[in-house]
Structure formats: structure tokens, C-alpha cells
Scaffold this active site. Structure first.
Site, PDB file in Angstrom:
ATOM      1  N   GLU A   1      16.642  39.863   9.047  1.00 33.43           N
ATOM      2  CA  GLU A   1      15.797  40.941   9.584  1.00 33.43           C
ATOM      3  C   GLU A   1      15.910  42.206   8.731  1.00 33.43           C
ATOM      4  O   GLU A   1      16.786  42.315   7.859  1.00 33.43           O
ATOM      5  CB  GLU A   1      16.187  41.252  11.027  1.00 33.43           C
ATOM      6  CG  GLU A   1      17.604  41.776  11.168  1.00 33.43           C
ATOM      7  CD  GLU A   1      17.786  42.685  12.375  1.00 33.43           C
ATOM      8  OE1 GLU A   1      17.030  43.655  12.513  1.00 33.43           O
ATOM      9  OE2 GLU A   1      18.716  42.405  13.160  1.00 33.43           O
TER      10      GLU A   1
ATOM     11  N   LYS B   1      25.646  43.501  20.951  1.00 36.60           N
ATOM     12  CA  LYS B   1      26.387  44.724  20.684  1.00 36.60           C
ATOM     13  C   LYS B   1      27.086  45.222  21.948  1.00 36.60           C
ATOM     14  O   LYS B   1      26.501  45.213  23.024  1.00 36.60           O
ATOM     15  CB  LYS B   1      25.443  45.796  20.136  1.00 36.60           C
ATOM     16  CG  LYS B   1      25.079  45.538  18.681  1.00 36.60           C
ATOM     17  CD  LYS B   1      24.155  46.594  18.135  1.00 36.60           C
ATOM     18  CE  LYS B   1      22.725  46.304  18.462  1.00 36.60           C
ATOM     19  NZ  LYS B   1      22.058  45.311  17.646  1.00 36.60           N
TER      20      LYS B   1
HETATM   21  N1  PSU Z   1      22.032  44.255  14.724  1.00 34.88           N
HETATM   22  C1  PSU Z   1      22.653  45.174  13.956  1.00 34.88           C
HETATM   23  N2  PSU Z   1      22.031  46.360  13.731  1.00 34.88           N
HETATM   24  C2  PSU Z   1      20.771  46.621  14.231  1.00 34.88           C
HETATM   25  C3  PSU Z   1      20.128  45.652  15.049  1.00 34.88           C
HETATM   26  C4  PSU Z   1      20.811  44.483  15.257  1.00 34.88           C
HETATM   27  O1  PSU Z   1      23.757  44.914  13.470  1.00 34.88           O
HETATM   28  O2  PSU Z   1      20.221  47.679  13.958  1.00 34.88           O
HETATM   29  C5  PSU Z   1      18.727  45.875  15.590  1.00 34.88           C
HETATM   30  C6  PSU Z   1      18.008  44.525  15.650  1.00 34.88           C
HETATM   31  O3  PSU Z   1      16.833  44.609  14.900  1.00 34.88           O
HETATM   32  C7  PSU Z   1      17.703  44.311  17.127  1.00 34.88           C
HETATM   33  C8  PSU Z   1      17.514  45.718  17.547  1.00 34.88           C
HETATM   34  O4  PSU Z   1      16.588  43.493  17.331  1.00 34.88           O
HETATM   35  O5  PSU Z   1      18.594  46.392  16.911  1.00 34.88           O
HETATM   36  C9  PSU Z   1      17.525  45.850  19.055  1.00 34.88           C
HETATM   37  O6  PSU Z   1      16.835  47.007  19.399  1.00 34.88           O
HETATM   38  P1  PSU Z   1      16.395  47.265  20.914  1.00 34.88           P
HETATM   39  O7  PSU Z   1      17.680  47.416  21.661  1.00 34.88           O
HETATM   40  O8  PSU Z   1      15.576  48.547  20.868  1.00 34.88           O
HETATM   41  O9  PSU Z   1      15.583  46.085  21.366  1.00 34.88           O
END
Ligand code: PSU
Ligand code: MN
Length: 315
Positions: A34, A168
């Protein structure tokens, strides 16, 4: 003249790099990566260094990396180092999830793909495995904010196996696992029974499934399709032991960052990037070093699963 059709790009909607196109044509293993982690997850220049290092990990493990992003209205699977650098250095790059992807293409924009949008692009391109850091999930306080990442719904509908270091720890992990169970998403820990918590190997929660063999994970991917089941799998790979930040050390940083986000009224798409940025500052860079180590490990495991998918059924 059909104006509606001429507005569409020629060929398939996803533009593979020559290397990715060749790999897909010959059935060689490919791992999608990604780009939101590059633009919104890490600061310059560590973001570009990491993106290139992660690609190198995939290659060293015998697979072809396909970093996904939208550049000037084109959805790419596989970027040149120059394209990765330009994206990493760009300002105001959009963060694209399922809801934003088509709109960004329609307006000729440039954007980084989240887990959800990367899964969509990977699947359209014919890529079955995707490695990242951590997926989005149910945010703490979601009972009032309703902030639940679109990543969870994507896992329920798009058949891509996603390798992450769990979710996370800024999230509500028990509720994230509950939603994944409700949506019928297999959550498979590798090498331990516990569901890992991104920066830490331990979450205190048992993962619903455990598989230590990449070939078994590949077979499960195929068998879901054979059963006619929609959606992918979440493979939860614990951060390498030498790189982890124990929960007792990361938890206070998370609590502080969450309190600041609440005080400032940070909402929606900005929550995850804000929290990652503040935790990096509070831990004086330790969280970033851990994040880099875990993404690299996930890239290696993703390549092994991709290789197993291309091998024979016994593989
Ligand atoms: N994993 C990481 N760093 C990130 C992300 C994931 O180590 O920045 C990103 C991914 O793209 C994931 C997003 O899909 O954070 C999730 O964002 P949200 O909570 O707004 O859906
Ligand atoms: Mn959200």
C-alpha cells in the site's frame, strides 16, 4: 463516438508495471503493497527509504512487489523508484479508501491507497497477497464516533490475503476482533496463539485461528474461493522480537496521543495519521523503527504465501 466510454481509460483500470505484468502473465508470485503508509504513516525521508526497503524484501524472497497508488488519475500496481520518491515527497496527497478511489481517478487526482483501496486494486489486477503494517479497525470510543475502518468491510468482501502485524494498538482491539468475526473474516496468527498488537507481540487477546505454515495459509485462501466465500483473510504476523516495544512502554504514549486527538477534535481520516505522528514524537522515533521492522517482516511472509499460492496444491 460514445462519450461515456471514451472517458474511460483504455485497457484495464489498473496499470501494472512491466515487471508486475510479466509476473502475472507467467504465474510468478506478486505481493501488493500500500501507499498510505508512505504518505500518511511515516515522515520523509524514512517513508521513501522504507517503501524501497520493503520492495527489496519482497524481491529477496523471490516475489515481485506491486506498490499501489493513484498518480494523475491512473491506478498503478507497481511503481518505479522515481514514482515512489515523488509520491513520498508530495504534499497534500489524498488518502484513498473504497469511497474515494473512483472519484480520485475521475478527477485526475493523485492519492495513496489504504488497505481497503489497495485490496480493491490488487484484486482487479489479479494479485492475491498484500503486505502492510497494520490494518485499520474499530477505534476506541467507536460507540459514540462510529469510527470503524472501511478496511474491515473490505476484508469481508474482497478475496485478498492481507499480512499485517495485527491491528494498531491505538484501536479497540477486542471490538476489532468482534467485528471481523461478525463479518466472517478469518484472523490467523502466525507463530503464536495471541493476536499481535502492532508495536507489541502481545495484545492479551487470543487470535481466533493460528497457522504457522505459509502453504497452509495459501491453501485456506484457495479453499475459501472453492467454498464460494467472499472476502479475504487477515494474517497477523507478530513484530520480530528484537524490534518490539513492550505494551507497558507503548501504552502510555498511545494514551497521551489519544487524549490529544480528543482535545483537538481530530476526526475521520485524520485520526490514524495524527495518532501515528504523535506516538512517533512521544516515543522519540522508537515507534517508527518498530513500524519499519514489522512492515519488512510482513513483506517477507507475504512473499512466502504468494510463492505457496503459485506452487502445486501439495506445496
Ligand atoms: N499501517 C501502518 N501505517 C499506516 C496505515 C497502516 O503501519 O499509515 C494506514 C493504512 O493505509 C490503513 C489506514 O488502511 O492506515 C487506516 O486508516 P483508517 O483508520 O482511517 O481507516
Ligand atoms: Mn476511520
Amino acid at each position: 463516438m460514445t462519450p461515456a466510454a471514451s472517458a474511460l481509460p483504455p485497457g484495464d483500470i489498473v496499470v501494472p508495471s512491466p515487471e508486475v505484468e510479466a509476473a502475472l502473465a507467467t504465474g510468478a508470485p506478486v505481493v501488493a503493497l500500500e501507499s498510505t503508509i508512505i504518505t500518511h504513516g511515516m515522515p520523509w525521508p524514512r517513508n521513501v527509504e522504507t517503501a524501497l526497503a520493503v520492495e527489496a524484501e519482497v524481491r529477496a524472497a523471490g516475489a515481485v512487489p506491486a506498490t499501489v497508488a493513484v498518480l494523475a488519475g491512473r491506478l498503478h500496481a507497481g511503481l518505479t523508484p522515481g514514482q515512489i520518491e515523488a509520491l513520498a515527497a508530495a504534499r497534500d496527497v489524498r488518502k484513498l479508501s473504497r469511497a474515494d478511489l473512483a472519484a480520485c481517478l475521475a478527477t485526475g487526482g493523485t492519492g495513496a491507497t489504504t488497505v481497503a483501496a489497495t485490496m480493491i486494486a490488487a484484486h482487479r489486477a489479479g494479485i492475491e497477497v498484500f503486505a502492510t503494517g497494520g490494518i485499520g479497525g474499530v477505534h476506541r470510543g467507536a460507540e459514540t464516533t462510529f469510527d470503524i475502518s472501511a478496511d474491515l468491510h473490505e476484508l469481508a468482501r474482497t478475496p485478498v490475503t492481507v499480512v499485517a502485524a495485527g491491528a494498531k494498538a491505538i484501536l479497540d482491539l477486542p471490538r476489532t476482533l468482534e467485528v471481523l468475526e461478525t463479518l466472517g473474516v478469518p484472523v490467523i496468527s502466525v507463530g503464536q496463539d495471541e493476536f499481535p498488537a502492532f508495536w507489541s507481540r502481545s495484545s492479551g487477546l487470543r487470535a481466533p485461528l493460528r497457522m504457522d505454515d505459509p502453504a497452509a495459509i495459501a491453501r485456506a485462501h484457495r479453499l475459501r474461493a472453492a467454498l464460494g466465500l467472499q472476502g479475504g483473510q487477515l494474517v497477523a504476523n507478530p513484530i520480530p522480537a528484537g524490534a518490539e516495544i513492550p505494551r507497558a512502554e507503548i501504552d502510555p504514549a498511545i494514551e497521551r496521543a489519544l487524549a490529544e486527538a480528543a482535545a483537538r477534535g481530530v476526526a475521520a481520516k485524520d485520526v490514524t495519521p495524527f495518532l501515528l505522528g504523535r506516538i512517533l514524537e512521544i516515543t522519540e522515533g522508537r515507534s517508527l523503527a518498530a513500524n519499519i521492522a514489522l512492515v519488512r517482516a510482513n513483506a517477507r511472509l507475504g512473499a512466502r504465501i504468494a510463492a505457496a499460492l503459485t506452487a502445486s496444491w501439495e506445496g
